[in-house]
Design an enzyme around this catalytic site. Sequence first.
Site, PDB file in Angstrom:
ATOM      1  CE  LYS A  45     -53.802 -54.886  28.022  1.00 43.23           C
ATOM      2  NZ  LYS A  45     -52.534 -54.939  27.308  1.00 43.23           N
ATOM      3  CB  SER A  54     -45.812 -62.533  18.806  1.00 45.50           C
ATOM      4  OG  SER A  54     -46.274 -61.153  18.937  1.00 45.50           O
ATOM      5  CG  ASP A  68     -52.119 -61.359  27.925  1.00 44.74           C
ATOM      6  OD1 ASP A  68     -50.908 -61.505  27.946  1.00 44.74           O
ATOM      7  OD2 ASP A  68     -52.549 -60.666  27.090  1.00 44.74           O
ATOM      8  CE  LYS A 111     -46.824 -62.220  26.742  1.00 43.84           C
ATOM      9  NZ  LYS A 111     -47.140 -61.581  25.627  1.00 43.84           N
ATOM     10  NE  ARG A 144     -52.586 -59.389  31.061  1.00 45.52           N
ATOM     11  CZ  ARG A 144     -53.576 -58.717  30.723  1.00 45.52           C
ATOM     12  NH1 ARG A 144     -54.652 -58.843  31.604  1.00 45.52           N
ATOM     13  NH2 ARG A 144     -53.832 -58.042  29.485  1.00 45.52           N
TER      14      ARG A 144
HETATM   15  C1  S3P Z   1     -51.613 -58.625  22.551  1.00 45.82           C
HETATM   16  C2  S3P Z   1     -50.907 -60.032  22.211  1.00 45.82           C
HETATM   17  C3  S3P Z   1     -50.059 -60.868  23.390  1.00 45.82           C
HETATM   18  C4  S3P Z   1     -50.539 -60.397  24.555  1.00 45.82           C
HETATM   19  C5  S3P Z   1     -50.653 -58.913  24.932  1.00 45.82           C
HETATM   20  C6  S3P Z   1     -51.703 -58.265  23.964  1.00 45.82           C
HETATM   21  C7  S3P Z   1     -52.259 -58.015  21.526  1.00 45.82           C
HETATM   22  O1  S3P Z   1     -48.878 -60.492  23.292  1.00 45.82           O
HETATM   23  O2  S3P Z   1     -49.822 -60.873  25.776  1.00 45.82           O
HETATM   24  O3  S3P Z   1     -51.275 -58.651  26.141  1.00 45.82           O
HETATM   25  O4  S3P Z   1     -53.042 -57.050  21.472  1.00 45.82           O
HETATM   26  O5  S3P Z   1     -51.813 -58.265  20.531  1.00 45.82           O
HETATM   27  P1  S3P Z   1     -47.863 -61.015  22.069  1.00 45.82           P
HETATM   28  O6  S3P Z   1     -48.510 -61.131  20.698  1.00 45.82           O
HETATM   29  O7  S3P Z   1     -46.498 -60.675  22.020  1.00 45.82           O
HETATM   30  O8  S3P Z   1     -47.746 -62.626  22.391  1.00 45.82           O
END
Ligand code: S3P
Length: 450
Positions: free
Chosen positions: A22, A167, A316, A343, A389
């Site tokens: 994803k 993040s 995740d 989340k 999730r």
């Molecule tokens: C993601 C980063 C993560 C993850 C999310 C997808 C991404 O979030 O939890 O499901 O694709 O960059 P954060 O970057 O906010 O931690």
Amino acid sequence: MDDLRIKRAPRIEAEIIVPGDKSISHRAVLIAALANGPCVLRGFSRSADCMNTVVAMRALGIMIEQPEPGVLIVHGQRRKLSAPKNEIDCGNSGTTMRLLAGILAGQNFSSRLVGDGSLSRRPMSRIIEPLRLMGANIEAEGDQDTAPLRITGAPLHGIKYTLPVASAQLKSALLFAGLFAKGKTTVEEPVPTRNHTELILNYFLVRTQKDNNGGISVFGDHVPESRDFSIPGDISSAAFWLVAAAAQPGGHLLVRQVGLNETRTGLLGVLVRMGAQVREAIEDVDQVEPRGTVEVTGAHLKATVIQGREIPRLIDELPILAVAGALANGTTIIRHAQELRVKETDRIAAIAHNLRSMGAQVVELDDGLEIHGRAPLHGARLSSFGDHRIAMAFAVAGMFAEGETVIQDVDCVATSYPGFEKMLSELANPKGIRTTTQVITSLAPSRSED
Ligand code: S3P
């Protein structure tokens, strides 16, 4: 809103593949849309989240064809986007909203990004503040700097910014904004997060620079070179089955063609610490994202501590790892995971609530959980809290529980893993699923604790 009913499952002995990653799918369609010609993306995730990004890019004037499931042809327009006629609906997808905000901040038109109830509660000040430092004109219409976001395109200039939270979405929003900013944009992160944006920028021949502190820089005015790209399977989707096999002594699972980027594979190290046998073989790095096979052989799991720099590498996977903790002997501790509170739902509260409903003893910490295993889990009626999730993690918990588990409101599973329920029923009724007859020999020796 559908319910999902789960009964205790037989031992897993299977070989599977999982849908496209994803995180990588979002980035692939965004960068391809900015490139200088058509790109074919294979293995694209058919999740609702990624389709939100596709629909958004179409609304911005990019032609995207879908000749068959999982294949997109994205007609890049050399960074030229056009003003959307309507607001852009990001649905449940934080990645869509945050990464797109980075791109839209530097355009010469205005836009408005909206999301569903969950996304409208998630923090956006983390992107708004640094984007404003770059010159962006971006307003949050929600009460607490939350969506909807109103973005009036403005000329941006590069900044040097140290992320206050680990993040990847924030890092990526700034890197995408940096592609439209004057000069150099540098992002430093105290703890490394998933590096898919950096890798895909490199793959599309966009100049980036890495400094000694792990900082990453991009430069404005670069047109990505259109190239076909194939997306590996999503390790975060595989995680549910990997844990299910790991927690069954004698369980055995091979996952093929799955992404094995080190910034995402924290789960595998944890399963090793918990006593499972895990082997991985990287079979292809041609397209910058390592991919290959993971093999897990199950065991009586033992408790572990998950904390610190490991957290972003498995953020995740914490809901399913919490379930693993409930199935393990001893007390599993998860700390430094306060991001779970913001989340799709407050995952710390949701996990604690559902595990307790199944008979586990759990202490909720501000930034994590203390899970006292190994409790005999019993079936229960559980809420998904509208979070994909949580729904999937507790479906797996149901495979280990006495009696029937019912997860309410599982439509949200399509957010990341359409096909989850089908795989669950195939693993629960193994007739027809391809089982492994012999352990493949090309796998590297067992992963040791990291
Ligand atoms: C993601 C980063 C993560 C993850 C999310 C997808 C991404 O979030 O939890 O499901 O694709 O960059 P954060 O970057 O906010 O931690």
